[in-house]
Write an enzyme that holds these catalytic residues in place. Structure first.
Site, PDB file in Angstrom:
ATOM      1  N   ASP A  92     -16.954  -0.815   2.285  1.00 32.28           N
ATOM      2  CA  ASP A  92     -15.843   0.063   2.127  1.00 32.28           C
ATOM      3  C   ASP A  92     -15.367   0.332   0.609  1.00 32.28           C
ATOM      4  O   ASP A  92     -16.032  -0.352  -0.067  1.00 32.28           O
ATOM      5  CB  ASP A  92     -14.637  -0.538   3.052  1.00 32.28           C
ATOM      6  CG  ASP A  92     -14.084  -1.809   2.630  1.00 32.28           C
ATOM      7  OD1 ASP A  92     -14.858  -2.422   2.112  1.00 32.28           O
ATOM      8  OD2 ASP A  92     -12.823  -2.072   2.687  1.00 32.28           O
ATOM      9  N   ASP A 124     -13.359  -1.114  -1.366  1.00 33.05           N
ATOM     10  CA  ASP A 124     -13.240  -2.385  -2.091  1.00 33.05           C
ATOM     11  C   ASP A 124     -14.274  -3.359  -1.704  1.00 33.05           C
ATOM     12  O   ASP A 124     -13.843  -4.553  -2.059  1.00 33.05           O
ATOM     13  CB  ASP A 124     -11.602  -2.752  -2.231  1.00 33.05           C
ATOM     14  CG  ASP A 124     -11.131  -3.379  -0.894  1.00 33.05           C
ATOM     15  OD1 ASP A 124     -11.904  -3.122   0.250  1.00 33.05           O
ATOM     16  OD2 ASP A 124     -10.482  -4.187  -0.777  1.00 33.05           O
ATOM     17  N   HIS A 174     -14.177  -6.743   8.706  1.00 31.56           N
ATOM     18  CA  HIS A 174     -13.972  -7.851   7.808  1.00 31.56           C
ATOM     19  C   HIS A 174     -14.578  -8.942   8.225  1.00 31.56           C
ATOM     20  O   HIS A 174     -14.099  -9.277   9.609  1.00 31.56           O
ATOM     21  CB  HIS A 174     -12.274  -8.133   7.746  1.00 31.56           C
ATOM     22  CG  HIS A 174     -11.592  -6.952   6.791  1.00 31.56           C
ATOM     23  ND1 HIS A 174     -11.470  -7.017   5.541  1.00 31.56           N
ATOM     24  CD2 HIS A 174     -10.969  -6.036   7.335  1.00 31.56           C
ATOM     25  CE1 HIS A 174     -10.669  -5.907   5.142  1.00 31.56           C
ATOM     26  NE2 HIS A 174     -10.327  -5.374   6.125  1.00 31.56           N
ATOM     27  N   SER A 195      -8.216   0.080  -1.010  1.00 28.01           N
ATOM     28  CA  SER A 195      -9.378  -0.348   0.102  1.00 28.01           C
ATOM     29  C   SER A 195      -9.900   0.608   0.761  1.00 28.01           C
ATOM     30  O   SER A 195     -10.723   1.316  -0.013  1.00 28.01           O
ATOM     31  CB  SER A 195      -8.374  -1.172   1.238  1.00 28.01           C
ATOM     32  OG  SER A 195      -9.331  -1.932   2.167  1.00 28.01           O
ATOM     33  N   HIS A 196      -9.835   1.107   2.123  1.00 26.35           N
ATOM     34  CA  HIS A 196     -10.583   2.323   2.445  1.00 26.35           C
ATOM     35  C   HIS A 196      -9.746   3.395   2.905  1.00 26.35           C
ATOM     36  O   HIS A 196     -10.140   4.347   3.249  1.00 26.35           O
ATOM     37  CB  HIS A 196     -10.994   1.613   4.125  1.00 26.35           C
ATOM     38  CG  HIS A 196      -9.648   1.365   4.830  1.00 26.35           C
ATOM     39  ND1 HIS A 196      -9.293   0.144   4.799  1.00 26.35           N
ATOM     40  CD2 HIS A 196      -9.262   2.112   5.874  1.00 26.35           C
ATOM     41  CE1 HIS A 196      -8.309   0.164   5.648  1.00 26.35           C
ATOM     42  NE2 HIS A 196      -8.244   1.276   6.472  1.00 26.35           N
ATOM     43  N   ASP A 241     -14.760  -5.403   0.917  1.00 23.60           N
ATOM     44  CA  ASP A 241     -14.466  -6.545   1.733  1.00 23.60           C
ATOM     45  C   ASP A 241     -14.878  -6.395   3.127  1.00 23.60           C
ATOM     46  O   ASP A 241     -14.744  -7.098   4.177  1.00 23.60           O
ATOM     47  CB  ASP A 241     -13.177  -7.002   1.505  1.00 23.60           C
ATOM     48  CG  ASP A 241     -12.079  -6.009   2.128  1.00 23.60           C
ATOM     49  OD1 ASP A 241     -12.462  -4.811   2.375  1.00 23.60           O
ATOM     50  OD2 ASP A 241     -10.825  -6.130   1.670  1.00 23.60           O
ATOM     51  N   ARG A 242     -15.432  -5.266   3.353  1.00 22.90           N
ATOM     52  CA  ARG A 242     -15.934  -4.934   4.988  1.00 22.90           C
ATOM     53  C   ARG A 242     -17.370  -4.547   4.931  1.00 22.90           C
ATOM     54  O   ARG A 242     -17.636  -3.788   3.895  1.00 22.90           O
ATOM     55  CB  ARG A 242     -15.036  -3.742   5.393  1.00 22.90           C
ATOM     56  CG  ARG A 242     -13.766  -4.271   5.701  1.00 22.90           C
ATOM     57  CD  ARG A 242     -12.916  -3.487   6.555  1.00 22.90           C
ATOM     58  NE  ARG A 242     -12.768  -2.024   6.119  1.00 22.90           N
ATOM     59  CZ  ARG A 242     -12.558  -1.020   6.829  1.00 22.90           C
ATOM     60  NH1 ARG A 242     -12.511  -0.916   8.083  1.00 22.90           N
ATOM     61  NH2 ARG A 242     -12.328   0.191   6.162  1.00 22.90           N
ATOM     62  N   ARG A 271       0.734  -1.162   0.068  1.00 23.30           N
ATOM     63  CA  ARG A 271      -0.117   0.194  -0.266  1.00 23.30           C
ATOM     64  C   ARG A 271       0.832   1.261  -0.037  1.00 23.30           C
ATOM     65  O   ARG A 271       1.871   1.258   0.760  1.00 23.30           O
ATOM     66  CB  ARG A 271      -0.657  -0.005   1.330  1.00 23.30           C
ATOM     67  CG  ARG A 271      -2.109   0.824   1.251  1.00 23.30           C
ATOM     68  CD  ARG A 271      -3.157   0.431   0.346  1.00 23.30           C
ATOM     69  NE  ARG A 271      -3.825  -0.925   1.046  1.00 23.30           N
ATOM     70  CZ  ARG A 271      -4.360  -1.191   1.831  1.00 23.30           C
ATOM     71  NH1 ARG A 271      -4.826  -0.248   2.597  1.00 23.30           N
ATOM     72  NH2 ARG A 271      -5.074  -2.495   2.371  1.00 23.30           N
ATOM     73  N   LYS A 321      -3.698  -6.455  -3.206  1.00 17.00           N
ATOM     74  CA  LYS A 321      -3.677  -7.794  -2.156  1.00 17.00           C
ATOM     75  C   LYS A 321      -3.593  -9.070  -2.973  1.00 17.00           C
ATOM     76  O   LYS A 321      -3.950  -9.187  -4.321  1.00 17.00           O
ATOM     77  CB  LYS A 321      -5.276  -7.701  -1.491  1.00 17.00           C
ATOM     78  CG  LYS A 321      -5.471  -6.417  -0.683  1.00 17.00           C
ATOM     79  CD  LYS A 321      -7.034  -6.614  -0.132  1.00 17.00           C
ATOM     80  CE  LYS A 321      -6.896  -5.291   0.784  1.00 17.00           C
ATOM     81  NZ  LYS A 321      -8.520  -5.364   1.264  1.00 17.00           N
TER      82      LYS A 321
END
Length: 460
Positions: free
Chosen positions: A240, A242, A327, A106-107, A244-245, A18, A116
């Site tokens: 979020d 992407d 997650h 992501s967030h 995944d949450r 990241r 990832k």
């Protein structure tokens, strides 16, 4: 590419890569990662790798460069359409590929991006990420002539998401994608579900014009809360950047934090898996751990981080795990990776199976005094040092400390936590007590420890 390539060391995180585009992360980094990961994969017999990307403005170019790097190792780069990270995981689990890489920030703020990675259906993280950096630095690349192909998985992914829905058929649900990568899948998924569904910010837009897509921050849920009340909805869910949450609010607009959502889901999972290990990260409330035990499960406290949680699930054969950051990982009837959209489907299903509403569940929880995850700006170079200094002082005082990830300090009135984030230049703090007075004392202790390390924030 020169014989060796050196990444900015700050981008090689514990469980992903990241950085800030144009400063610590570039298309050249993406190409070098394709070469390093590709070489690592080829040496393990890999022949094809799925590549996905989210809706950030920098993601298409990074994905193109990544694909070139994989091809120059002799691999087939199988490109799937733009979408959420779990859709890339789904591709890696269901297509004839040997691994997958998702280009996603992501967030994090819009200027950030990253990667990832999975290989042989397992996360690439920790020492393996550092090894990729070493492969690049040595220029130890496998050379070959690969190829690129395209394969759409969205239809199959949506079909799989909807297959496990067994929820009420008369709910009104508000769904908020926050202009993140989950938007199109969310739109098409809700068309298949019974009930009434109101969509917010389903258009994918990497500038995130309406609010930042991080449902762990209460301020990002304000529009969802307003819509739930305006529509007379039974609940609202949010994702979020992407996908995944999962975030959630009840019919009154009350926010359920990740560990609260997890308790409801754990109760449903334990109906079919009595006595199973249920894993939660070190930031989670004692209410969750006690609730898992009361429902007949075996609670396990573990380190924060999606890759770390997934590895622990494999070790223990756990059917379900989660983090305070929401997650949520289902190995029960699913693949074991974190998927906010699938978690939303299972949340609706749990409401029917447990014969409750989200508001009734939230109202039934013990009333504790706690803070959300509080994030304190701290440089990449300093954040781990601060946690180590605090740990040393606590050890000298013989404090009751759980040290699996940062420091979680148990006191008579509750507990407090301080840990270094692996995804941002921040320290994360959280406190929980059975009284307002106890919470004040815990917060004061956290602030005292931070000041002893030369930090003077006022995060609470």
């Amino acid at each position: 590419m020169a014989a060796g390539y050196h990444f900015d060391p700050s981008i090689l995180r514990e469980y992903d890569i990241r950085g800030k585009v144009g400063e610590t992360l570039s298309d050249a980094d993406a190409y070098a990662l394709g070469r390093a990961y590709g070489s690592y994969a080829v040496r393990q017999g890999a022949k094809s790798i799925a590549v996905g990307f989210d809706g950030r403005l920098s993601s298409p170019d990074l994905a193109d460069a990544l694909s070139r790097g994989l091809q120059d190792c002799g691999l087939e780069a199988l490109r799937i359409e733009m979408g959420p990270t779990p859709m890339l995981y789904f591709a890696a689990y269901t297509l004839v590929v040997d691994g997958g890489i998702m280009v996603t920030g992501s967030h994090n703020p819009p200027a950030y991006n990253g990667f990832k990675m999975v290989l042989r259906k397992k996360s690439v993280f920790g020492a393996e990420i550092q090894r990729l950096g070493e492969i690049a630095a040595r220029g130890d690349f496998v050379d070959g002539i690969g190829s690129e192909s395209h394969h759409s998985v969205m239809d199959a992914y949506i079909e799989r998401l909807s297959a496990d829905f067994a929820g009420p058929d008369d709910l009104t649900v508000v769904w908020d994608a926050g202009n993140g990568a989950a938007g199109e899948v969310m739109r098409r998924l809700t068309e298949r579900l019974p009930g009434r569904h109101v969509l917010l910010f389903a258009e994918i837009d990497g500038t995130f014009p309406n609010h930042h897509p991080d449902p762990t921050v209460p301020g990002n849920l304000v529009q969802l809360q307003e819509a739930v009340k305006r529509e007379g909805a039974d609940l609202g869910v949010a994702f979020d950047g992407d996908g995944d949450r999962l975030g959630a609010v009840d019919a009154s607009g009350g926010i359920l934090f990740g560990d609260q959502i997890m308790l409801l889901l754990a109760r449903e999972v334990l109906r079919d898996n009595p006595g199973a290990h249920i894993i939660a990260d070190v930031k989670s409330s004692n209410v969750l751990f006690d609730g898992i035990a009361a429902a007949g499960g075996k609670p396990v406290m573990w380190k924060t981080g999606h890759s770390l949680i997934k590895s622990k699930m494999l070790e223990l054969g756990s059917p379900f795990a989660g983090e305070m950051s929401a997650h949520l990982f289902f190995n029960d009837r699913y693949y074991g990776f974190d998927d906010g959209l699938y978690a939303a489907v299972r949340l609706l299903t749990a409401l029917k199976r447990l014969d409750t509403t989200l508001k009734a569940f939230r109202d039934s929880l013990p009333h504790l005094h706690n803070t959300p995850e509080v994030r304190l700006p701290c440089s990449e170079a300093r954040k781990f040092e601060v946690v180590n200094e605090v740990a040393d002082r606590l050890s000298a005082r013989n404090a009751d400390v759980v040290a699996i990830d940062g420091v979680r300090v148990n006191r008579e009135e509750g507990w407090w936590l301080l840990r270094a984030s692996n995804t941002q230049d921040v320290l994360v703090a959280r406190c929980e007590s059975d009284s307002a007075e106890g919470l004040a004392r815990l917060k004061a202790e956290v602030l005292s420890e931070l000041r002893l390390s030369g930090l003077h924030p006022d995060p609470f």
